[in-house]
Design a protein around this motif. Sequence first.
Motif, mmCIF file in Angstrom:
data_model
loop_
_atom_site.group_PDB
_atom_site.id
_atom_site.type_symbol
_atom_site.label_atom_id
_atom_site.label_comp_id
_atom_site.label_asym_id
_atom_site.label_seq_id
_atom_site.Cartn_x
_atom_site.Cartn_y
_atom_site.Cartn_z
ATOM 1 N N ASP A 87 0.836 -1.203 0.000
ATOM 2 C CA ASP A 87 0.000 0.000 0.000
ATOM 3 C C ASP A 87 0.872 1.255 0.000
ATOM 4 O OD1 ASP A 87 -2.677 -0.254 -0.355
ATOM 5 O OD2 ASP A 87 -3.238 -0.012 1.749
ATOM 6 N N ALA A 88 1.941 1.240 0.798
ATOM 7 C CA ALA A 88 2.857 2.378 0.836
ATOM 8 C C ALA A 88 3.533 2.570 -0.517
ATOM 9 C CB ALA A 88 3.903 2.173 1.928
ATOM 10 N N ILE A 89 3.876 1.472 -1.167
ATOM 11 C CA ILE A 89 4.471 1.552 -2.501
ATOM 12 C C ILE A 89 3.469 2.155 -3.483
ATOM 13 C CG2 ILE A 89 5.333 0.197 -4.450
ATOM 14 C CD1 ILE A 89 6.462 -1.787 -2.351
ATOM 15 N N ALA A 90 2.221 1.700 -3.411
ATOM 16 C CA ALA A 90 1.179 2.225 -4.306
ATOM 17 C C ALA A 90 0.994 3.729 -4.102
ATOM 18 C CB ALA A 90 -0.132 1.492 -4.072
ATOM 19 N N ARG A 91 1.047 4.166 -2.846
ATOM 20 C CA ARG A 91 0.903 5.604 -2.577
ATOM 21 C C ARG A 91 2.097 6.380 -3.134
ATOM 22 N NH1 ARG A 91 -1.015 3.581 2.397
ATOM 23 N NH2 ARG A 91 1.012 3.907 3.385
ATOM 24 N N ALA A 92 3.292 5.817 -2.969
ATOM 25 C CA ALA A 92 4.508 6.517 -3.401
ATOM 26 C C ALA A 92 4.542 6.721 -4.914
ATOM 27 C CB ALA A 92 5.742 5.745 -2.948
ATOM 28 N N ILE A 93 4.138 5.713 -5.669
ATOM 29 C CA ILE A 93 4.225 5.848 -7.128
ATOM 30 C C ILE A 93 3.120 6.736 -7.685
ATOM 31 C CG2 ILE A 93 5.403 3.641 -7.391
ATOM 32 C CD1 ILE A 93 2.797 2.417 -8.330
ATOM 33 N N ALA A 94 2.132 7.074 -6.838
ATOM 34 C CA ALA A 94 1.062 7.974 -7.269
ATOM 35 C C ALA A 94 1.181 9.360 -6.638
ATOM 36 C CB ALA A 94 -0.303 7.372 -6.955
ATOM 37 N N GLN A 95 2.335 9.636 -6.014
ATOM 38 C CA GLN A 95 2.625 10.968 -5.490
ATOM 39 C C GLN A 95 3.050 11.877 -6.639
ATOM 40 O OE1 GLN A 95 2.327 12.116 -2.415
ATOM 41 N NE2 GLN A 95 1.893 10.210 -1.331
ATOM 42 N N PHE A 137 -6.516 8.410 -17.912
ATOM 43 C CA PHE A 137 -7.741 8.945 -17.304
ATOM 44 C C PHE A 137 -7.913 10.455 -17.474
ATOM 45 C CE2 PHE A 137 -6.762 5.036 -14.982
ATOM 46 C CZ PHE A 137 -7.983 4.387 -15.019
ATOM 47 N N GLY A 138 -6.881 11.137 -17.918
ATOM 48 C CA GLY A 138 -6.995 12.570 -18.124
ATOM 49 C C GLY A 138 -6.666 13.391 -16.882
ATOM 50 N N ARG A 139 -6.712 14.704 -17.040
ATOM 51 C CA ARG A 139 -6.341 15.615 -15.960
ATOM 52 C C ARG A 139 -7.334 15.612 -14.806
ATOM 53 N NH1 ARG A 139 -1.665 17.391 -14.826
ATOM 54 N NH2 ARG A 139 -2.689 19.072 -13.674
ATOM 55 N N SER A 140 -8.524 15.088 -15.018
ATOM 56 C CA SER A 140 -9.546 15.153 -13.974
ATOM 57 C C SER A 140 -9.172 14.355 -12.736
ATOM 58 C CB SER A 140 -10.891 14.649 -14.515
ATOM 59 O OG SER A 140 -10.810 13.269 -14.865
ATOM 60 N N VAL A 141 -8.263 13.382 -12.874
ATOM 61 C CA VAL A 141 -7.874 12.575 -11.709
ATOM 62 C C VAL A 141 -6.538 13.037 -11.129
ATOM 63 C CG1 VAL A 141 -9.144 10.562 -12.529
ATOM 64 C CG2 VAL A 141 -6.714 10.797 -13.110
ATOM 65 N N ILE A 142 -6.037 14.166 -11.612
ATOM 66 C CA ILE A 142 -4.771 14.697 -11.115
ATOM 67 C C ILE A 142 -5.049 15.820 -10.120
ATOM 68 C CG2 ILE A 142 -2.521 15.650 -11.730
ATOM 69 C CD1 ILE A 142 -3.152 12.870 -12.922
ATOM 70 N N ALA A 143 -4.515 15.701 -8.924
ATOM 71 C CA ALA A 143 -4.687 16.720 -7.888
ATOM 72 C C ALA A 143 -3.872 17.970 -8.235
ATOM 73 C CB ALA A 143 -4.253 16.154 -6.538
ATOM 74 N N PRO A 144 -4.164 19.101 -7.596
ATOM 75 C CA PRO A 144 -3.424 20.332 -7.889
ATOM 76 C C PRO A 144 -1.910 20.205 -7.707
ATOM 77 C CG PRO A 144 -5.403 20.851 -6.657
ATOM 78 C CD PRO A 144 -5.298 19.347 -6.684
ATOM 79 N N ASP A 145 -1.468 19.313 -6.809
ATOM 80 C CA ASP A 145 -0.030 19.166 -6.589
ATOM 81 C C ASP A 145 0.635 18.238 -7.608
ATOM 82 O OD1 ASP A 145 -0.887 16.652 -5.815
ATOM 83 O OD2 ASP A 145 -0.129 16.779 -3.762
ATOM 84 N N GLY A 165 -0.123 14.997 -7.969
ATOM 85 C CA GLY A 165 -0.304 13.608 -7.590
ATOM 86 C C GLY A 165 -1.700 13.124 -7.947
ATOM 87 N N LEU A 166 -2.006 11.904 -7.561
ATOM 88 C CA LEU A 166 -3.304 11.329 -7.867
ATOM 89 C C LEU A 166 -4.379 11.893 -6.941
ATOM 90 C CD1 LEU A 166 -4.976 9.179 -9.439
ATOM 91 C CD2 LEU A 166 -4.364 7.560 -7.625
ATOM 92 N N ASP A 167 -5.506 12.285 -7.502
ATOM 93 C CA ASP A 167 -6.679 12.655 -6.722
ATOM 94 C C ASP A 167 -7.336 11.349 -6.277
ATOM 95 O OD1 ASP A 167 -9.126 13.387 -5.694
ATOM 96 O OD2 ASP A 167 -9.779 14.533 -7.446
ATOM 97 N N ARG A 168 -7.003 10.904 -5.097
ATOM 98 C CA ARG A 168 -7.408 9.565 -4.657
ATOM 99 C C ARG A 168 -8.919 9.444 -4.487
ATOM 100 N NH1 ARG A 168 -3.109 6.624 -3.579
ATOM 101 N NH2 ARG A 168 -1.128 7.707 -3.394
ATOM 102 N N ALA A 169 -9.528 10.456 -3.922
ATOM 103 C CA ALA A 169 -10.976 10.396 -3.725
ATOM 104 C C ALA A 169 -11.691 10.326 -5.069
ATOM 105 C CB ALA A 169 -11.445 11.599 -2.916
ATOM 106 N N GLY A 170 -11.249 11.131 -6.013
ATOM 107 C CA GLY A 170 -11.865 11.115 -7.332
ATOM 108 C C GLY A 170 -11.648 9.798 -8.049
ATOM 109 N N MET A 171 -10.449 9.266 -7.948
ATOM 110 C CA MET A 171 -10.138 7.993 -8.598
ATOM 111 C C MET A 171 -10.920 6.867 -7.955
ATOM 112 S SD MET A 171 -7.908 7.028 -11.074
ATOM 113 C CE MET A 171 -9.198 6.055 -11.821
ATOM 114 N N ARG A 172 -11.037 6.915 -6.623
ATOM 115 C CA ARG A 172 -11.776 5.879 -5.911
ATOM 116 C C ARG A 172 -13.231 5.831 -6.393
ATOM 117 N NH1 ARG A 172 -11.314 7.830 -1.028
ATOM 118 N NH2 ARG A 172 -9.195 7.057 -0.810
#
Length: 202
Positions: A33-41, A54-62, A64-71
């Motif tokens: 899980d930590a590895i999965a988080r790191a590669i999506a930072q 998936f496009g820019r819609s799943v990319i957070a302002p920083d 990284g991955l917008d986890r809530a949106g992707m979920r």
Amino acid sequence: MVRRIGLTGGIGSGKSTVAALLVAQGAVLVDTDAIARAIAQPGGAAMPAIEAAFGRSVIAPDGGLDRAGMRQIVFTDASAKVRLESILHPLIGAETQRQAAAAGEDAVVVFDVPLLVESGRWRAIVERVLVVDATEETQLKRVVARSAWTPEAVRAVIAQQAPRKARRAAADAVIFNESLTLAELEIEVQGLWKQWPVATTR
């Protein structure tokens, strides 16, 4: 001798606490899980492929991955889940192997894998499977108490994971972490460590 242990359990089961207790016994932890988080930072290895798929819609302002949106996307679209996993799993697998190799041949490595039972491939990699179990009601209460998740969001995650019965059936040992204190949980972990012929240099 046991050198590779697969650790799994449903969300809110207390798996991470058990992982820490195993490390205290001398194990080396590889946390998928930590590895999965790191590669999506931001700047993570998975981000270019995720943006392309998936496009820019799943990319957070920083960046990284917008986890809530992707979920929300993967919970409502099975094909999106498959696409995301096809990006993440090879990268997670490669880093998992790298960390395990870096631990050394004599180390006891604990692979913390939330979807160990679901993936179907871990039984050939590990020598023992340890499942941390709790009732779904307890899982729900723990996750809601520690996070900003709604009960509905937690139930959705539980529904995506293997049923408790399937996890328990795949286990070499089960810790039923329903009402254990931390001290009692530690005793359970220590008992397993002594029971299994673990190979450790400590």
